[in-house]
Enzyme design. Structure first.
Site, PDB file in Angstrom:
ATOM      1  N   GLU A 153       1.742  -0.607  -5.033  1.00 43.07           N
ATOM      2  CA  GLU A 153       0.735   0.413  -5.322  1.00 43.07           C
ATOM      3  C   GLU A 153       1.484   1.737  -5.278  1.00 43.07           C
ATOM      4  OE1 GLU A 153      -3.194   2.783  -3.816  1.00 43.07           O
ATOM      5  OE2 GLU A 153      -1.498   2.370  -2.546  1.00 43.07           O
ATOM      6  N   ASP A 161       0.833  -1.201   0.000  1.00 41.46           N
ATOM      7  CA  ASP A 161       0.000   0.000   0.000  1.00 41.46           C
ATOM      8  C   ASP A 161       0.874   1.260   0.000  1.00 41.46           C
ATOM      9  OD1 ASP A 161      -2.836   0.927   0.469  1.00 41.46           O
ATOM     10  OD2 ASP A 161      -1.900   1.853   2.220  1.00 41.46           O
TER      11      ASP A 161
HETATM   12  C1  GLC Z   1      -4.199   2.950  -0.565  1.00 36.34           C
HETATM   13  C2  GLC Z   1      -5.445   2.105  -0.424  1.00 36.34           C
HETATM   14  C3  GLC Z   1      -6.568   2.979   0.010  1.00 36.34           C
HETATM   15  C4  GLC Z   1      -6.220   3.589   1.346  1.00 36.34           C
HETATM   16  C5  GLC Z   1      -4.902   4.349   1.274  1.00 36.34           C
HETATM   17  C6  GLC Z   1      -4.355   4.633   2.655  1.00 36.34           C
HETATM   18  O1  GLC Z   1      -4.297   3.835  -1.607  1.00 36.34           O
HETATM   19  O2  GLC Z   1      -5.697   1.449  -1.627  1.00 36.34           O
HETATM   20  O3  GLC Z   1      -7.782   2.283   0.093  1.00 36.34           O
HETATM   21  O4  GLC Z   1      -7.227   4.475   1.753  1.00 36.34           O
HETATM   22  O5  GLC Z   1      -3.906   3.597   0.637  1.00 36.34           O
HETATM   23  O6  GLC Z   1      -3.903   3.462   3.252  1.00 36.34           O
END
Ligand code: GLC
Length: 589
Positions: free
Chosen positions: A303, A238
């Protein structure tokens, strides 16, 4: 066309197709012994909305385990589970209070063990979500930090700073939260006086960890091992682009959107000091080495909302992560030249570092493709759609989403499906505001509806209460009344249903080894302009996407393999491909 054929070869010898075509090879196939993640189709399970076993209206791990057969029948290779750790759920579990425990809302450690064992039996790999940028404010470390004094080792695991201005009453700099509002919160010290500020790039309940601190790094090494030892096949990381901050903490004129590029494109603003800092890659080299000590090709997936494809590719260099989400594809408008550019750029950037590209159309953070593609303007779309906003054209959106799915699943690389995508689910675009739970809704001062619309519990059975999501019919967010048409049992075995179109696509993708295949653009087909038609080959397939408004007549010598819609034929028995339709055909020999 044989794999690895040179540029500008004729796509086929068949007269009707080949006459004036040229091909441009963009990507070569990977070898037969390629690691599983290079070509895998990975299905994102959002635990609270997948399937509820205990009737409380929130999905759980036993609910997922009971329905894993759905994933194996669909034909995916792996599942990625969004967080199920102990959490006060201020950001739907992305606020983790204990990285080694399951939240009772979702089950127990025994339940995750059972899920992994069942997945293993079905031949499905299991990817977990790892949330390293921040913890929950209920994590033991943060509680200890609040109880300790400024400058203490407890505070140094997070990013605490003195405020500016008289009495330190102003935040240390002007950084904003991604969810809206100020990115810092002030604490009250043990003696009751207003004290230091801590950084939270997301919700106030999500304090950022200080990744300059070796203790933080060691803790996450141990967390990785904890789950790898339990048998998980990898981690979706994440906010992978956020861990390291510019240590000068300079003011920045941009907005802390997830896509730093929105501002970085503007030369007056310059690069974001909180995103994509070069030293963040040290963390992933370290993790790469940890995973390499385990068998079975464990994988790290970034991500990372990076500015450019090149920046994204830096996360998947040989000694770092294994995949990064290719968000450019998701954000690209429904236009042939734009999609072709995005696909070429994505493949080229990842090829430059020897990594597979990924293709993603939907996830738990964006409006689902079915809804996005039914809006007047396509592209990344708004952050949520409310009843007062422009409502998507549902039929147009579904038609385009199916065409986009067959485009995506024919591309070489790895593809991600978000639960419900295989049912053609749209967002709930008329949720009552008083049920919204996404912190973005509150923190943006109600200017952004947020992500609840794409997180509504799945419909499994058309005639059951809650469409079969839970034994009691309870659902933590209300489902639209007309969702019976999308329910799995209304689509299974029904020729031409979205579910069956996906299932067949996954079977053909596997049979033809498209994931490890190649990509060559085909130009010059007698089928309309390059502005409205995408044409490429992968292995023995010719893939055509009609993004224009006219009906195409397929050359007579093309043998159809699959299509995103039922196709008509004309008086000469020529297949007609309507607007917003993708077809897969065999290249004539
Ligand atoms: C990422 C997740 C999202 C979350 C954010 C903070 O982007 O996909 O859902 O709110 O991180 O952890």
């Amino acid at each position: 066309m044989p794999d690895g054929a040179p540029d500008n070869g004729s796509v086929t010898s068949a007269q009707t197709v080949a006459a004036a075509t040229t091909t441009t090879l963009v990507h070569r196939p990977s070898g037969p012994d390629a690691q599983w993640w290079r070509s895998a189709v990975i299905y994102q399970v959002y635990p609270r909305s997948f399937a509820d076993s205990d009737g409380d209206g929130v999905g759980d791990l036993p609910g997922i385990t009971a329905r894993l057969g759905h994933l194996s029948r669909l034909g995916v290779d792996a599942l990625w589970l969004s967080p199920f750790y102990t959490s006060p759920q201020h950001d739907a579990g992305y606020d983790v209070a204990d990285y080694r425990q399951v939240d009772p809302l979702f089950g127990s450690l025994e339940d995750i063990d059972a899920l992994i064992a069942r997945a293993d039996k079905l031949g499905l790999r299991v990817i977990m979500d790892l949330v390293p940028n921040h913890t929950s404010d209920e994590h033991a470390w943060f509680r200890a930090a609040l109880a300790a004094a400024p400058g203490s080792p407890e505070r140094e695991r997070y990013i605490f700073r003195e405020g500016k201005g008289p009495d330190g009453a102003d935040p240390p700099n002007n950084w904003e939260s991604v969810f809206g509002g100020v990115g810092w919160a002030r604490v009250t010290e043990a003696d009751g006086t207003p004290g230091q500020w801590y950084l939270h790039l997301f919700d106030v309940h999500q304090p950022d960890l200080d990744w300059e601190n070796e203790e933080v790094r060691e803790e996450f090494d141990a967390v990785l091992r904890f789950w790898l030892d339990r048998g998980v096949d990898g981690f979706r990381v994440d906010v992978a682009h956020g861990l390291i901050k510019d240590q000068d903490f300079p003011d920045w004129a941009g907005h802390a959107e997830m896509i730093a590029g929105d501002d970085a494109d503007n030369p007056d603003i310059g690069p974001a000091p909180m995103w994509d800092q070069p030293r963040v890659h040290d963390v992933y080299r370290r993790w790469h080495d940890i995973l390499a000590t385990y068998d079975g090709d464990r994988a790290l997936i970034a991500e990372a909302w990076a500015d450019t494809d090149e920046a994204m590719a830096r996360y998947v260099r040989e000694d770092e992560m294994h995949q990064a989400f290719n968000f450019d594809f998701l954000c690209t408008p429904w236009s042939a030249p734009d999609l072709r550019r995005s696909i070429t750029d994505g493949l080229t950037a990842c090829d430059s570092v020897g990594a597979p590209t990924t293709w993603v159309m939907s996830n738990h953070d964006v409006v689902r493709a079915t809804s996005r593609l039914g809006l007047r303007t396509t592209g990344k779309g708004p952050n949520g759609i409310g009843a007062q906003d422009e409502q998507p054209d549902v039929e147009l959106g579904l038609r385009r989403a199916r065409a986009a799915a067959l485009l995506m699943l024919a591309l070489p690389g790895s593809a991600y499906l978000y639960q419900g995508e295989e049912l053609g689910l749209p967002d709930h675009t008329a949720l009552p505001d008083d049920v919204r739970q996404d912190p973005a809704w509150w923190r943006s001062g109600h200017t952004e509806k947020g992500r609840d619309g794409c997180r509504v519990p799945l419909p499994w059975a058309a005639a059951e209460p809650g469409f079969g999501f839970s034994p009691t019919g309870a659902t933590w967010l209300p489902q639209p009344q007309d969702w019976g048409r999308y329910a799995l049992d209304a689509q299974r075995g029904v020729a031409g249903s979205t579910y069956e179109v996906y299932r067949s696509a996954l079977r053909v993708r596997r049979d033809f080894h498209l994931g490890t295949g190649s990509l060559a653009w085909v130009d010059g087909l007698p089928l309309g302009s390059a502005d409205s038609v995408i044409a490429f080959t992968n292995r023995q397939l010719l893939v055509l996407v009609n993004l224009g408004e006219t009906v195409l007549r397929l050359p007579a010598d093309l043998e159809l393999v699959h299509a995103s819609q039922d196709l008509a034929v004309d008086a000469d028995q020529r297949v007609l491909v309507g607007p917003d339709t993708t077809v897969w055909a065999l290249i004539p020999s």
